[in-house]
Design a protein around this motif. Sequence first.
Motif, PDB file in Angstrom:
ATOM      1  N   VAL A 172      -6.069  -3.694   4.640  1.00 29.13           N
ATOM      2  CA  VAL A 172      -4.915  -3.620   5.557  1.00 29.13           C
ATOM      3  C   VAL A 172      -3.599  -4.048   4.903  1.00 29.13           C
ATOM      4  CG1 VAL A 172      -6.328  -3.962   7.621  1.00 29.13           C
ATOM      5  CG2 VAL A 172      -5.210  -5.943   6.563  1.00 29.13           C
ATOM      6  N   HIS A 173      -3.607  -4.270   3.584  1.00 26.33           N
ATOM      7  CA  HIS A 173      -2.369  -4.771   2.974  1.00 26.33           C
ATOM      8  C   HIS A 173      -2.171  -4.187   1.582  1.00 26.33           C
ATOM      9  CE1 HIS A 173       0.628  -8.282   3.143  1.00 26.33           C
ATOM     10  NE2 HIS A 173       0.952  -7.547   2.086  1.00 26.33           N
ATOM     11  N   ALA A 174      -1.523  -3.017   1.514  1.00 26.46           N
ATOM     12  CA  ALA A 174      -1.216  -2.410   0.217  1.00 26.46           C
ATOM     13  C   ALA A 174       0.263  -2.020   0.169  1.00 26.46           C
ATOM     14  CB  ALA A 174      -2.080  -1.171  -0.010  1.00 26.46           C
ATOM     15  N   HIS A 175       0.836  -2.114  -1.033  1.00 24.42           N
ATOM     16  CA  HIS A 175       2.221  -1.678  -1.273  1.00 24.42           C
ATOM     17  C   HIS A 175       2.159  -0.573  -2.311  1.00 24.42           C
ATOM     18  CE1 HIS A 175       3.576  -5.064   1.061  1.00 24.42           C
ATOM     19  NE2 HIS A 175       2.909  -5.897   0.290  1.00 24.42           N
ATOM     20  N   VAL A 176       2.550   0.614  -1.935  1.00 24.56           N
ATOM     21  CA  VAL A 176       2.316   1.789  -2.772  1.00 24.56           C
ATOM     22  C   VAL A 176       3.603   2.603  -2.860  1.00 24.56           C
ATOM     23  CG1 VAL A 176       0.854   3.806  -3.113  1.00 24.56           C
ATOM     24  CG2 VAL A 176      -0.048   1.832  -1.865  1.00 24.56           C
ATOM     25  N   GLY A 226       5.184  -3.063   9.517  1.00 25.46           N
ATOM     26  CA  GLY A 226       5.125  -4.113   8.525  1.00 25.46           C
ATOM     27  C   GLY A 226       5.221  -3.559   7.113  1.00 25.46           C
ATOM     28  N   GLU A 227       5.398  -4.391   6.171  1.00 26.41           N
ATOM     29  CA  GLU A 227       5.319  -5.831   6.240  1.00 26.41           C
ATOM     30  C   GLU A 227       6.684  -6.395   6.596  1.00 26.41           C
ATOM     31  OE1 GLU A 227       3.810  -7.543   2.635  1.00 26.41           O
ATOM     32  OE2 GLU A 227       4.351  -9.593   3.184  1.00 26.41           O
ATOM     33  N   LEU A 228       6.723  -7.131   7.698  1.00 27.92           N
ATOM     34  CA  LEU A 228       7.958  -7.749   8.146  1.00 27.92           C
ATOM     35  C   LEU A 228       8.279  -8.932   7.227  1.00 27.92           C
ATOM     36  CD1 LEU A 228      10.097  -7.818  10.461  1.00 27.92           C
ATOM     37  CD2 LEU A 228       8.570  -9.387  11.639  1.00 27.92           C
ATOM     38  N   GLY A 248      -1.239 -12.027  10.718  1.00 25.44           N
ATOM     39  CA  GLY A 248      -0.542 -13.092  10.024  1.00 25.44           C
ATOM     40  C   GLY A 248      -0.902 -13.137   8.545  1.00 25.44           C
ATOM     41  N   HIS A 249       0.085 -13.452   7.704  1.00 23.51           N
ATOM     42  CA  HIS A 249      -0.081 -13.387   6.245  1.00 23.51           C
ATOM     43  C   HIS A 249       0.946 -14.314   5.599  1.00 23.51           C
ATOM     44  CE1 HIS A 249       0.456 -11.532   2.221  1.00 23.51           C
ATOM     45  NE2 HIS A 249       1.720 -11.342   2.542  1.00 23.51           N
ATOM     46  N   SER A 250       0.707 -14.689   4.359  1.00 22.64           N
ATOM     47  CA  SER A 250       1.582 -15.445   3.450  1.00 22.64           C
ATOM     48  C   SER A 250       1.128 -16.894   3.306  1.00 22.64           C
ATOM     49  CB  SER A 250       3.072 -15.421   3.860  1.00 22.64           C
ATOM     50  OG  SER A 250       3.335 -16.319   4.927  1.00 22.64           O
ATOM     51  N   LEU A 303      -5.740  -6.910   0.424  1.00 20.94           N
ATOM     52  CA  LEU A 303      -5.698  -7.347  -0.980  1.00 20.94           C
ATOM     53  C   LEU A 303      -4.279  -7.712  -1.411  1.00 20.94           C
ATOM     54  CD1 LEU A 303      -8.256  -5.035  -2.825  1.00 20.94           C
ATOM     55  CD2 LEU A 303      -8.566  -7.352  -1.952  1.00 20.94           C
ATOM     56  N   ASP A 304      -3.295  -6.855  -1.172  1.00 19.16           N
ATOM     57  CA  ASP A 304      -1.909  -7.133  -1.572  1.00 19.16           C
ATOM     58  C   ASP A 304      -1.754  -7.192  -3.087  1.00 19.16           C
ATOM     59  OD1 ASP A 304       0.785  -7.589  -1.215  1.00 19.16           O
ATOM     60  OD2 ASP A 304       0.600  -9.674  -0.581  1.00 19.16           O
ATOM     61  N   ALA A 305      -2.447  -6.302  -3.801  1.00 21.40           N
ATOM     62  CA  ALA A 305      -2.294  -6.245  -5.259  1.00 21.40           C
ATOM     63  C   ALA A 305      -0.977  -5.552  -5.574  1.00 21.40           C
ATOM     64  CB  ALA A 305      -3.452  -5.473  -5.882  1.00 21.40           C
TER      65      ALA A 305
HETATM   66 ZN   LIG Z   1       2.568  -7.907   0.947  1.00 23.82          ZN
END
Ligand SMILES: [Zn+2]
Length: 295
Positions: free
Chosen positions: A5-9, A107-109, A171-173, A248-250
């Motif tokens: 649920v957390h990728a930046h592409v 997101g990601e806010l 929630g994240h960080s 993951l947020d790699a």
């Molecule tokens: Zn992120």
Amino acid sequence: MIIDVHAHVYARPLIPKANGLTFMSAEQQVQRMDEKGIDKAVILPLNSADGPAERQSMGEVLSICEAHPGRFIPFCEIDPRRHDWHTVDDFLWGLEVYQRAGFVGFGELTCRLPFDDPKLMALFGACEKIGFPVTFHTSPPEKPTYGVIDTLFLPRFERVLQAFPELVFFGHSGSFWSEISGDLSAAEKEGYPKGPITPGGTIPRLLRQYPGLNCDISAGSGFNALTRDLEFTWGFLHEFQDRVLLGLDATDVELDFQHIEWLQQAHADGHITIEVLEKLLWRNADRLIGLELGG
Ligand SMILES: [Zn+2]
């Protein structure tokens, strides 16, 4: 099935990070997903002025999704400080355009506004109305960084949870996950605190009190929270088995987060059941984002 649920592409990442590497291209991300057995990944555009990366258009995100059918799930992002949107209806109008184009979440806010700022309250009201889950990064006011601003014990975020009971949050960080322990101090909030987790943490309390809150375990912050006190973790994952999601947020090709391998080992060692493992790896994401992959 595995959903990240957390990728930046990016279609074409250009600006390097401090370590000299760029964020991942779509091709690099798909290769990583194939290596790890990830079926689908949520693309979280980093689109606020404070974000740690190149800003990207929602059109770029859609183009990536269309070039790799079935592999990506698009979330949209709007910097809520744009000068001409102030009300729930203003933000709802924009979100409806994105929803018709295929976006399913927000997101990601990362914007540097207090959690209960009027602009953010309008945005949250619109996300609640349209049914978009919101992935956020939070950090304290004194740090020169990105993320929605809140202080020790997340009092502003709690006001938001009270104001929008139907809104789904991921929630994240670091400053979110450090709140898992009851002994947290303001000095440690933005770090990766180690050692035993003591009762009375803000995250367990908010999870029990507010059904809209869920936790994204991505990055070093989520992994640290899960691995610092294993006896606590097994109880936490059992109690909140419907509220925790794999991410993951790699942010570059050299980062190789071990969340999936670690969760699978936890199941192999008998600490979490197959039902819990499947909820964490994809069923919770499927349900909360409304993907309906599981029927
Ligand atoms: Zn992120």
